[in-house]
Design an enzyme around this catalytic site. Structure first.
Site, PDB file in Angstrom:
ATOM      1  N   GLU A 143       0.826  -1.215   0.000  1.00  0.00           N
ATOM      2  CA  GLU A 143       0.000   0.000   0.000  1.00  0.00           C
ATOM      3  C   GLU A 143       0.859   1.263   0.000  1.00  0.00           C
ATOM      4  O   GLU A 143       1.634   1.490   0.928  1.00  0.00           O
ATOM      5  CB  GLU A 143      -0.907   0.031   1.232  1.00  0.00           C
ATOM      6  CG  GLU A 143      -1.795   1.272   1.280  1.00  0.00           C
ATOM      7  CD  GLU A 143      -2.607   1.365   2.558  1.00  0.00           C
ATOM      8  OE1 GLU A 143      -3.613   2.093   2.554  1.00  0.00           O
ATOM      9  OE2 GLU A 143      -2.233   0.715   3.564  1.00  0.00           O
ATOM     10  N   GLU A 246     -11.936   2.706   5.761  1.00  0.00           N
ATOM     11  CA  GLU A 246     -10.887   2.937   6.751  1.00  0.00           C
ATOM     12  C   GLU A 246     -10.850   4.416   7.111  1.00  0.00           C
ATOM     13  O   GLU A 246      -9.940   5.151   6.730  1.00  0.00           O
ATOM     14  CB  GLU A 246      -9.533   2.474   6.203  1.00  0.00           C
ATOM     15  CG  GLU A 246      -8.459   2.416   7.289  1.00  0.00           C
ATOM     16  CD  GLU A 246      -7.081   2.075   6.733  1.00  0.00           C
ATOM     17  OE1 GLU A 246      -6.356   1.321   7.406  1.00  0.00           O
ATOM     18  OE2 GLU A 246      -6.730   2.579   5.649  1.00  0.00           O
TER      19      GLU A 246
END
Length: 269
Positions: A143, A246
């Site tokens: 990520e 998130e």
């Protein structure tokens, strides 16, 4: 319609962690993700998932000493043995929770060290971990994270992530495409979705409002447009992944905080 997963590390802060599974299911989520499962017994987590009809879609491999500021071990020379121990633990949890994806945090570039100097360590660690994960059909995700939230993080841009994936050369290593981080670092999010999703190398999306990291209907990004775009491109290329929520609820730990802020989700249920 995108499949949305509740990130239980951030959502429902008004509840104890193990009670967040039930809350997410009541709010209509079918999948969950979170940062780390390791403080909980594997069987207890598996029981919560089963009891509430939830799928575990993602969690992170051990990051090193989180409380001391470490944010992953993959790029850190001299920590290879610890990295391998952490991956073995992550894959054991993945098997118990039937989780098909594990995010491997890259780590911070050590002070005074150039990014390119730790790249070989990162690539070597990911190649080893990918081979281990492939034995149980698990995808590893990398990520890009913005340097405002995590200064000196090794991986920051989508193009960098895809270059690394090509170098690693393992089909089960994919990108965790967080639209929040992408907007902060480089912008042009819609065109990057069009560019990268059809490659087959995007394994997961995550979302949050920019800049405060609250609900996706708060801030500068037009998420209804982006959700429709993900749907459009996914239909064209056959992508069937998840979109992880998130974000930090704007109402924080107030009673009903997370659920009260889920109005943005109603059109997508």
């Amino acid at each position: 319609m995108p499949q949305f997963a509740a990130n239980l590390s951030m959502l429902y802060p008004e509840l104890d962690f193990l009670d967040r599974f039930e809350a997410a299911a009541k709010d209509g989520f079918k999948g969950v993700e979170y940062l780390f499962p390791y403080a909980c017994d594997q069987q207890e987590l598996a029981a919560r998932l089963k009891a509430h009809g939830l799928q575990q879609v993602l969690f992170n491999a051990p990051p090193g000493d989180w409380d001391q500021g470490e944010r992953g071990l993959a790029c850190l020379p001299g920590r290879e043995a610890e990295f391998r121990e952490g991956m073995a633990k992550a894959l054991a949890y993945a098997a118990a929770l039937r989780c098909p994806r594990v995010h491997v945090m890259a780590g911070l570039v050590p002070a005074g060290v150039e990014r390119d100097a730790v790249r070989p360590t990162y690539v070597s660690n990911l190649r080893w971990a990918a081979a281990e994960a492939a034995k149980q059909n698990v995808d590893l995700l990398i990520e890009p994270i913005n340097t405002r939230d995590i200064p000196r993080f090794f991986l920051n841009r989508q193009d960098h992530a895809h270059e690394l994936i090509a170098e690693i050369g393992a089909p089960n290593v994919k990108v965790q495409f967080d639209l929040y981080h992408c907007q902060i670092v480089e912008g042009d999010v819609a065109m990057k979705i069009r560019q990268y999703l059809p490659t087959g190398r995007v394994g997961h999306f995550q979302i949050a409002g920019v800049p405060e990291r609250h609900e996706p209907d708060v801030g500068e990004m037009n998420y209804p447009y982006l959700f429709k775009l993900i749907d459009e491109v996914a239909r064209q290329c056959g992508w069937t992944g998840w979109v992880g929520c998130e974000y930090r609820p704007a109402r924080g730990a107030q009673p009903g905080g997370t659920s009260a802020g889920l109005g943005w989700l109603k059109p997508w249920r």
